[in-house]
Design an enzyme around this catalytic site. Structure first.
Site, PDB file in Angstrom:
ATOM      1  N   TRP A 160     -35.419 -19.841  -6.332  1.00 38.61           N
ATOM      2  CA  TRP A 160     -34.388 -19.429  -5.381  1.00 38.61           C
ATOM      3  C   TRP A 160     -33.146 -20.272  -5.643  1.00 38.61           C
ATOM      4  O   TRP A 160     -33.223 -21.501  -5.712  1.00 38.61           O
ATOM      5  CB  TRP A 160     -34.918 -19.649  -3.960  1.00 38.61           C
ATOM      6  N   ASP A 178     -42.534 -25.342  -0.790  1.00 36.67           N
ATOM      7  CA  ASP A 178     -41.660 -24.500   0.028  1.00 36.67           C
ATOM      8  C   ASP A 178     -42.469 -23.261   0.372  1.00 36.67           C
ATOM      9  O   ASP A 178     -42.783 -22.439  -0.499  1.00 36.67           O
ATOM     10  CB  ASP A 178     -40.389 -24.128  -0.749  1.00 36.67           C
ATOM     11  N   LYS A 181     -39.162 -14.834   7.566  1.00 38.89           N
ATOM     12  CA  LYS A 181     -39.803 -13.641   7.031  1.00 38.89           C
ATOM     13  C   LYS A 181     -41.030 -13.244   7.847  1.00 38.89           C
ATOM     14  O   LYS A 181     -41.187 -12.077   8.220  1.00 38.89           O
ATOM     15  CB  LYS A 181     -40.209 -13.866   5.571  1.00 38.89           C
TER      16      LYS A 181
END
Length: 427
Positions: free
Chosen positions: A157, A238, A274
């Site tokens: 990311w 993460d 999310k």
């Protein structure tokens, strides 16, 4: 009146603004500031919104949509908000955030019966979603381990690089993705782990790797964990997609549980953007496993001190939503059902996209669409092919070929597949 008229005329001659001499000098202080480059992900949405075409499709941004392409608020979130409304105050949270939310987050990540939780060995604070958790850890790393560096997977990311850069932590990269197979380069990954200096920090995606959707198998995670133990590396996970990847939060936490079984001290960034759809609430948690309770108290106090000048304390509303859902058996059961529903829809769209491409007669291999997992499909398309999708078919995605599967619906999957087939077929 005459004085007023003369002043007004002078202002008009200066373009309507009366500036004192020192103000004009101060204005030049920022004359050298150039516009920042557009964010590669958010810029996709800007271009999409500006396109008047009725056929336009946005598969660029990582936010879940229903099968009509609309944003979703989960029923469990609506019920939690109903309980909050008019019954709870909006006072400041402590610097470390909501204790209830932190406790529930730790059980979700580390397990309901975690000995680490019972022994109070985990230093944890509420964070501004996963981004904030990463940034807090990066600043902690810089402050207390100033000679360390962070190994970040290639690719990752894009904001990961920004976070550790702005925290002034030196970065290295390690091999992750294999472009030819569109899968994991496990041999290259293991070589880089072995060749890194002992005691290095590594950023790992716990599940649903962004942007590739490629995760190690359970057996590969065990080999990675073993090699980390040999090298005394520190893993920082993460975990932005727990539950959202497979539909099962326990399965999606497997990598973390393997490392804990092997006795690692780890760091973990959690996000509820999310898996609960709390994108704008910025609800997350940062946790660090310590040697003992005393060390955990010290580490948490320092994390709070880092947070204090950044944002003082975290927001309360998202924390209330998370803690209510996870602490209520009925609401948690509803959440587990809803998060599985989101994951299953995306898995279904992966199958539909692959089937449509094969039915169109594409001679290219598309197994990676269904082999990958989570929000994104790393399609393997080139930047030039992505440009054609945008210019000729009004389909918007990042130029690295990353497709947000959340933007794929039963209404647009055939159109998307046809466009991909047209720009990728050999003449």
């Amino acid at each position: 009146m005459a004085l007023y008229s003369r002043a007004a005329a002078a202002i008009r001659r200066r373009g309507g603004v009366s500036l004192a001499p020192h103000a004009r000098t101060m204005a030049s202080l920022f004359g050298h500031v150039e516009p920042a480059p557009k964010d590669p992900i958010l810029g996709v949405t800007e271009a999409f919104l500006a396109d008047p075409s009725p056929d336009k499709v946005n598969v660029g941004v990582g936010a879940y949509r229903d099968d009509n392409g609309q944003p979703v608020v989960l029923d469990c979130v609506r019920e939690a908000e109903r309980r909050i409304a008019g019954t709870l105050n909006m006072e400041y949270l402590p610097m470390g955030g909501s204790i209830k939310m932190i406790n529930e987050s730790l059980k979700l990540a580390y397990g309901e019966d975690s000995e680490l939780i019972k022994d109070k060995r985990i230093a944890a604070v509420q964070s501004l979603s996963g981004t904030g958790a990463c940034r807090l850890f990066a600043d902690f790393q810089r402050r207390f381990l100033p000679d360390s560096q962070i190994y970040i997977p290639t690719p990752t990311w894009s904001n990961h690089h920004n976070i550790w850069r702005d925290a002034q932590v030196p970065q290295r990269t390690f091999t992750y993705y294999h472009p030819e197979t569109r899968g994991l380069d496990f041999a290259g990954l293991m070589d880089d782990i072995k060749n890194a200096p002992n005691g290095s920090f590594f950023l790992l995606h716990a599940c649903a790797h962004n942007p590739t959707g490629v995760d190690p198998t359970e057996e590969q995670w065990r080999e990675i964990s073993y090699q980390f133990k040999v090298k005394n590396h520190f893993p920082f996970f993460d975990m932005a997609y727990q539950g959202f990847a497979s539909g099962d939060p326990e399965r999606d936490a497997k990598a973390i549980r393997i490392f804990l079984e092997d006795g690692h001290q780890i760091g973990c960034a959690q996000s509820y953007a999310k898996n609960m759809g709390l994108y704008g609430q910025r609800a997350g948690c940062l946790s660090i496993v310590c040697e003992d309770e005393m060390q955990a108290v010290a580490v948490k106090s320092q994390l709070q001190q880092i947070a204090r000048p950044m944002y003082s304390n975290p927001p309360v509303h998202g924390a209330l939503i998370v803690s209510i859902i996870l602490n209520d058996p009925e609401l948690k059961s509803l959440w587990l059902k809803e998060v599985k529903g989101m994951a299953d829809r995306i898995i279904g769209m992966r199958k539909a996209l692959k089937e449509n491409l094969e039915q169109l007669g594409s001679t290219l291999p598309w197994d990676h669409i269904t082999n990958q997992i989570g929000m994104f499909c790393y399609s393997g398309m080139t930047p030039e092919q992505v440009d054609r999708l945008t210019n000729e078919y009004h389909i918007y995605m990042t130029r690295n070929g990353r497709i947000s599967m959340a933007g794929v619906t039963t209404g647009n999957v055939a159109y998307l597949a046809n466009a991909i087939h047209e720009v990728t077929k050999t003449k």
